[in-house]
Motif scaffolding. Structure first.
Motif, PDB file in Angstrom:
ATOM      1  N   VAL A 128      74.632 -18.550 -62.359  1.00  0.00           N
ATOM      2  CA  VAL A 128      73.713 -19.134 -63.348  1.00  0.00           C
ATOM      3  C   VAL A 128      72.690 -18.102 -63.822  1.00  0.00           C
ATOM      4  N   GLY A 129      72.640 -17.917 -65.100  1.00  0.00           N
ATOM      5  CA  GLY A 129      71.716 -16.939 -65.688  1.00  0.00           C
ATOM      6  C   GLY A 129      72.343 -15.573 -65.872  1.00  0.00           C
ATOM      7  N   ARG A 130      73.583 -15.425 -65.395  1.00  0.00           N
ATOM      8  CA  ARG A 130      74.224 -14.119 -65.518  1.00  0.00           C
ATOM      9  C   ARG A 130      74.438 -13.722 -66.979  1.00  0.00           C
ATOM     10  N   GLY A 131      74.856 -14.702 -67.781  1.00  0.00           N
ATOM     11  CA  GLY A 131      75.128 -14.397 -69.197  1.00  0.00           C
ATOM     12  C   GLY A 131      73.906 -13.877 -69.919  1.00  0.00           C
ATOM     13  N   ASN A 132      72.760 -14.469 -69.617  1.00  0.00           N
ATOM     14  CA  ASN A 132      71.532 -14.008 -70.281  1.00  0.00           C
ATOM     15  C   ASN A 132      71.137 -12.613 -69.797  1.00  0.00           C
ATOM     16  N   ALA A 133      71.242 -12.422 -68.475  1.00  0.00           N
ATOM     17  CA  ALA A 133      70.842 -11.122 -67.921  1.00  0.00           C
ATOM     18  C   ALA A 133      71.788 -10.016 -68.401  1.00  0.00           C
ATOM     19  N   ASP A 134      73.075 -10.280 -68.307  1.00  0.00           N
ATOM     20  CA  ASP A 134      74.050  -9.267 -68.746  1.00  0.00           C
ATOM     21  C   ASP A 134      73.934  -9.010 -70.252  1.00  0.00           C
ATOM     22  N   GLY A 135      73.710 -10.086 -70.991  1.00  0.00           N
ATOM     23  CA  GLY A 135      73.584  -9.936 -72.443  1.00  0.00           C
ATOM     24  C   GLY A 135      72.416  -9.038 -72.798  1.00  0.00           C
ATOM     25  N   ALA A 136      71.290  -9.267 -72.146  1.00  0.00           N
ATOM     26  CA  ALA A 136      70.099  -8.452 -72.426  1.00  0.00           C
ATOM     27  C   ALA A 136      70.358  -6.995 -72.056  1.00  0.00           C
ATOM     28  N   ALA A 160      86.849 -14.055 -78.881  1.00  0.00           N
ATOM     29  CA  ALA A 160      86.863 -15.244 -79.749  1.00  0.00           C
ATOM     30  C   ALA A 160      87.248 -16.489 -78.948  1.00  0.00           C
ATOM     31  N   ARG A 161      88.222 -16.305 -78.056  1.00  0.00           N
ATOM     32  CA  ARG A 161      88.614 -17.414 -77.172  1.00  0.00           C
ATOM     33  C   ARG A 161      87.414 -17.865 -76.334  1.00  0.00           C
ATOM     34  N   GLY A 162      86.729 -16.863 -75.794  1.00  0.00           N
ATOM     35  CA  GLY A 162      85.569 -17.148 -74.955  1.00  0.00           C
ATOM     36  C   GLY A 162      84.447 -17.817 -75.747  1.00  0.00           C
ATOM     37  N   TRP A 163      84.179 -17.297 -76.927  1.00  0.00           N
ATOM     38  CA  TRP A 163      83.105 -17.843 -77.777  1.00  0.00           C
ATOM     39  C   TRP A 163      83.385 -19.306 -78.103  1.00  0.00           C
ATOM     40  N   SER A 164      84.619 -19.567 -78.491  1.00  0.00           N
ATOM     41  CA  SER A 164      85.014 -20.920 -78.839  1.00  0.00           C
ATOM     42  C   SER A 164      84.869 -21.854 -77.625  1.00  0.00           C
ATOM     43  N   LEU A 169      81.971 -25.987 -74.354  1.00  0.00           N
ATOM     44  CA  LEU A 169      81.428 -26.423 -73.058  1.00  0.00           C
ATOM     45  C   LEU A 169      80.043 -27.031 -73.182  1.00  0.00           C
ATOM     46  N   ASN A 170      79.370 -26.757 -74.288  1.00  0.00           N
ATOM     47  CA  ASN A 170      78.031 -27.322 -74.439  1.00  0.00           C
ATOM     48  C   ASN A 170      78.066 -28.800 -74.815  1.00  0.00           C
ATOM     49  N   GLN A 171      79.261 -29.351 -74.906  1.00  0.00           N
ATOM     50  CA  GLN A 171      79.353 -30.802 -75.063  1.00  0.00           C
ATOM     51  C   GLN A 171      78.970 -31.506 -73.762  1.00  0.00           C
ATOM     52  N   ALA A 172      78.942 -30.722 -72.674  1.00  0.00           N
ATOM     53  CA  ALA A 172      78.581 -31.300 -71.366  1.00  0.00           C
ATOM     54  C   ALA A 172      77.175 -31.883 -71.431  1.00  0.00           C
ATOM     55  N   ARG A 173      76.958 -32.874 -70.631  1.00  0.00           N
ATOM     56  CA  ARG A 173      75.634 -33.486 -70.561  1.00  0.00           C
ATOM     57  C   ARG A 173      75.149 -33.379 -69.120  1.00  0.00           C
ATOM     58  N   PRO A 174      74.110 -32.672 -68.811  1.00  0.00           N
ATOM     59  CA  PRO A 174      73.261 -31.929 -69.735  1.00  0.00           C
ATOM     60  C   PRO A 174      73.964 -30.681 -70.271  1.00  0.00           C
ATOM     61  N   ALA A 175      73.490 -30.218 -71.389  1.00  0.00           N
ATOM     62  CA  ALA A 175      74.100 -29.046 -72.018  1.00  0.00           C
ATOM     63  C   ALA A 175      73.873 -27.807 -71.156  1.00  0.00           C
ATOM     64  N   VAL A 176      74.858 -26.924 -71.176  1.00  0.00           N
ATOM     65  CA  VAL A 176      74.798 -25.772 -70.265  1.00  0.00           C
ATOM     66  C   VAL A 176      74.011 -24.588 -70.827  1.00  0.00           C
ATOM     67  N   GLU A 196      80.742 -18.745 -66.060  1.00  0.00           N
ATOM     68  CA  GLU A 196      79.408 -19.299 -65.775  1.00  0.00           C
ATOM     69  C   GLU A 196      79.249 -20.691 -66.378  1.00  0.00           C
ATOM     70  N   MET A 197      79.644 -20.839 -67.618  1.00  0.00           N
ATOM     71  CA  MET A 197      79.426 -22.117 -68.295  1.00  0.00           C
ATOM     72  C   MET A 197      80.355 -23.209 -67.743  1.00  0.00           C
ATOM     73  N   GLU A 198      81.553 -22.829 -67.347  1.00  0.00           N
ATOM     74  CA  GLU A 198      82.451 -23.817 -66.745  1.00  0.00           C
ATOM     75  C   GLU A 198      81.877 -24.286 -65.408  1.00  0.00           C
ATOM     76  N   HIS A 199      81.320 -23.322 -64.687  1.00  0.00           N
ATOM     77  CA  HIS A 199      80.699 -23.674 -63.408  1.00  0.00           C
ATOM     78  C   HIS A 199      79.540 -24.639 -63.641  1.00  0.00           C
ATOM     79  N   LYS A 200      78.692 -24.330 -64.591  1.00  0.00           N
ATOM     80  CA  LYS A 200      77.524 -25.184 -64.845  1.00  0.00           C
ATOM     81  C   LYS A 200      77.963 -26.577 -65.302  1.00  0.00           C
ATOM     82  N   ALA A 201      78.987 -26.609 -66.155  1.00  0.00           N
ATOM     83  CA  ALA A 201      79.458 -27.909 -66.648  1.00  0.00           C
ATOM     84  C   ALA A 201      80.027 -28.742 -65.500  1.00  0.00           C
TER      85      ALA A 201
END
Lengths: 395, 432
Positions: free
Chosen positions: B10-18, B206-210, B215-222, B255-260
């Protein structure tokens, strides 16, 4: 000659027939400023279909060949009462007033076409499409003008447009219809070139606002009728006995899309001879006659790309806009330039920077201004312009 | 899944992205210091997949410009460009870039190399006018790749249709014409196997982006589509077609699949699920997000993540057996989708509203960008006429703090949430 059976039968502006020059020019001005679009109403009353197209260039020959009335949508002197709520705050006026005349029912269309000339105008197909039941679309004129495939692509795009127009009229257009329409428009462009020749060679014979009104009404009537009007007017202009005044010769640049109010052009004409301009450049986009032989749509496509004018909304490596402006100034033997842009017009405002820097480099005096089609006060601008002119004359 | 996994993911995407973003700017700085010329591109149809085959540093001037706003120095850049002659009424991105060029590439994130070539689509007309500025400043070649968009709402012909084939052929030929120009500028011969590699990476991304968006359809959103999403978007654009980018999106999906799966939301308490239409308010980026999150509002999706990714949201997969043909198809499809999500978005937005169980839509037109903003008021009217969709319409800018009024924004946003709350109470009362 016309392809349209109604063109010779229906006179859309009978009030302009049989007038002396002054009356005719006044009539043109009145027609241009009439927000009820009387010529379009007459056409519709006779059962005619109307194709409205937004600025800058549209191959009207295609709509004309199908027997429709192509109408150039160039805004109008109206308040955007209904259209304002359809748009954001930071937009040019022409978008709003063009939609307003349609929403208010003053201008009824059967097909609306816009072009990707700028970020705002390309939205119009969506905006019109959400507000009207008639088809609204974008004509994708090529933006990669030097691609070896651009003309072939455009030929295909014109074919698509033709099918859209045929769907509106329910009438198939043949190549011969297109050739006849091209002939009408070739004649129209030839007459407009003649008008501009007079502006260059004897600007005292026709004031800038008069020439503009005479040209602009062509966007409101069939070009067959406009041709007759121009033929009559040009003969009278040539014979006009007006005194040559000591005025500086200027080129007006910045009227390719939204149009300055006629009173602004008149204000400029009071102190300058406008010997060339880019006002309604789409009507004069094609610089030479389009060939009548061969494939008419391919000929129109070729002409759009290869024998055409310039504007800030077309990028073409072969036509750097600052060089083209300098060429226009030189060709018209102008002493100065008036470099304007419509308020909130991004392409025009961006080009102003380039134009003024090029003019600086060439040592050509210029006057920079912004305008809006619905502005009503010109005193300040006129004083500034007079000062500019005086500085030049007494320099 | 263990809490250890949660802690590491959790938070890896933001940290790696930065981190990746900083590294990317460092590489640009290195290129500038070595006086290497770059390829200037834009986010909608960057063609990074092709450009990477020529070893050209890739510069995204839109991203450079928005970074000046995020870092609160945009006004300095805007003023400099306006002093040079550019109007306050044109795109702020253009002006920030003009000032960057006038400063010799000096930028808060490093140094930006000069353009050796600019390659851009017509997805935004300002791209063309912008490139003309570099052409005049540097005399570099600029190449428009003309991608005809949809002609009307809902009119999207596909393969076999003569109109589609006419457009596709035009795009394909332009790619053929571009390659020798890239060879001439870079001195690198085109290698189709390198293109296959970059296309393969782009496929993964592109596969990943899509998938991430889905995955943000999850409630709560990831994730928050406005704040977190902009980080992912930056990687999607800047590293498009690279192995790093592909790995990043594989990780992000994990990460997002895990959170969902674990029900881990991006907010501690997600009260309202919102859709964002427009461009973020970068001059007060963090605060702008807080004005919504303080009410428990989370952006679960946005049209921005569609069009500003050049249509990568579609998840288009290139056919590596016929790379150039497929690149043309992907470019046409992606750029067209990006344009549709700006000009003809109502159907997509209504679909998004359903799919993401949204509570409201926030329209944010901006002064700087007519492409995105011109039709938004009208699109809002249509959306509201077709469905019961609560919406908020607020105007500001993506660059120019002179037209950003935080107090005014807060008033409107607060009132919007009060309305949403009242609506919820009324709905609950009706159902009891």
């Amino acid at each position: 000659m016309t392809s349209n059976p109604k063109a010779l039968e229906v006179v859309l502006a009978p009030e302009l027939k049989g007038l002396e020059l002054d009356g005719l020019l006044t009539g043109c001005r009145q027609l241009l400023e009439d927000i009820e679009f009387p010529t379009v109403r007459v056409w519709r009353e006779h059962g005619g279909k109307v194709v409205g197209h937004f600025q800058v260039y549209f191959p009207e020959e295609i709509a004309h060949a199908a027997g429709t009335l192509p109408v150039r949508m160039r805004g109008a002197p109206v308040e955007p009462l209904q259209s304002d709520s359809r748009f954001g705050s930071y937009l040019c006026s022409i978008l709003k007033t063009s939609l307003e005349v349609a929403l208010s029912g003053k201008l009824e269309l059967d097909l609306f076409v816009t072009h990707p000339i700028c970020d705002a105008a390309r939205n119009l197909a969506g905006v019109f499409g959400r507000n009207f039941d008639y088809p609204c679309q974008i004509l994708y004129l090529p933006q990669n003008a030097t691609s070896g495939h651009a003309a072939t692509y455009l030929r295909g795009e014109y074919g698509r447009l033709l099918r859209s127009v045929e769907a509106v009229t329910g009438r198939q257009v043949h190549e011969e219809d297109l050739r006849k329409s091209i002939e009408v428009y070739n004649r129209n462009r030839s007459l407009l070139r003649e008008l501009y020749r007079i502006k260059r060679e004897a600007p005292w014979k026709i004031a800038a606002d008069e020439a503009y009104a005479l040209m602009a009404v062509g966007g409101l009537m069939l070009r067959d009728e406009h041709n007759e009007l121009l033929e009559t007017a040009l003969a009278m202009i040539e014979a006009r006995d007006t005194r040559r005044l000591d005025r500086i010769r200027v080129v007006f640049e910045g009227g390719f899309c939204e149009q300055p109010p006629l009173d602004l052009i008149r204000a400029i004409a009071r102190s300058c001879y406008v010997v060339d301009d880019d006002l309604l450049i789409g009507m004069r986009w094609l610089l030479e006659d389009v060939p009548l032989g061969g494939d008419p749509l391919a000929n129109l496509a070729h002409a759009y790309l290869e024998t055409s004018s310039y504007s800030p909304v077309q990028h073409d490596d072969r036509k750097p806009k600052e060089d083209m402006l300098l060429r226009r100034i030189e060709g018209a033997e102008a002493q100065a330039a008036i470099v304007t842009a419509a308020k909130m017009c991004e392409p025009g405002l961006e080009e102003q920077v380039t134009y003024t820097r090029s003019l600086d480099a060439e040592g050509i005096p210029y006057f920079v201004s912004e305008f809006e089609e619905n502005m009503t006060s010109f005193d300040h601008l006129e004083i500034q312009l007079e000062t500019f002119v005086e500085n030049l004359m007494f320099d | 899944m263990s809490s250890t996994a949660t802690a590491s993911l959790v938070g890896r995407g933001n940290a790696d992205g930065a981190r990746l973003f900083k590294e990317w700017f460092s590489e640009l700085t290195g290129a500038a210091e070595e006086n290497r010329n770059a390829a200037y591109v834009f986010v909608m149809g960057s063609l990074a997949e092709l450009l990477r085959c020529f070893d050209l540093p890739i510069v995204f001037p839109e991203i450079n410009s928005l970074q000046t706003a995020v870092r609160h120095v945009a006004h300095e850049y805007l003023s400099e460009a306006e002093d040079f002659g550019y109007s306050p009424d044109i795109c702020g991105y253009v002006k920030a870039d003009v000032a960057t060029q006038l400063r010799g590439g000096a930028h808060p994130m490093g140094k930006i190399p000069k353009p050796g070539i600019a390659v851009y689509t017509n997805a935004c007309n300002t791209y063309i006018k912008w490139a003309e500025i570099w052409e005049r400043m540097y005399g570099c070649p600029i190449v428009t790749i003309d991608v005809p968009g949809s002609r009307a709402a809902g009119l999207r012909p596909g393969p076999g249709d003569p109109d589609y084939e006419n457009d596709l052929r035009y795009v394909r030929v332009q790619l053929d014409e571009l390659i020798p120009r890239l060879e001439a500028v870079s001195g690198v011969e085109f290698d189709i196997d390198r293109l296959r590699e970059t296309l393969d990476h782009a496929n993964t991304m592109a596969r990943g982006w899509s998938r991430v968006l889905e995955l943000n359809q999850a409630r709560p959103a990831v994730f928050n589509a406005l704040t977190d999403g902009t980080i992912y978007l930056g990687v999607s654009n800047c590293l498009r077609g690279t192995a790093q980018g592909a790995r990043y999106f594989d990780d992000l999906v994990e990460e997002m699949e895990h959170k969902a799966r674990e029900g881990i939301g991006t907010m501690s308490e997600e009260l309202y699920r919102l859709l964002f239409v427009g461009v973020p308010c970068y001059p007060i980026f963090r605060r702008f997000g807080e004005l919504f999150s303080e009410w428990g509002g989370n952006f679960v999706n946005s049209t921005y993540l569609w069009f500003a990714s050049g249509g990568a949201n579609e998840g288009f997969q290139y056919d590596l057996e016929r790379p150039l043909d497929s690149l043309a198809e992907g470019l046409l499809s992606g750029v067209r989708d990006a344009m549709d999500s700006m000009f003809f978005q109502t159907d997509a937005l209504l679909g998004m509203f359903q799919d993401f169980s949204a509570d409201g839509v926030v329209y944010h037109p901006i002064k700087s960008c007519r492409t995105v903003s011109t039709g938004l008021a009208d699109q809002r009217r249509e959306t509201m006429s077709r469905a019961d969709v609560p919406s908020l319409f607020i105007e500001s800018d993506m660059m120019d703090r002179r037209v950003v009024s935080e107090a005014q924004l807060k008033n409107r946003i607060d009132a919007f949430f009060e309305g949403l709350a009242a609506r919820r109470v009324q709905t609950a009362a009706r159902s009891t």
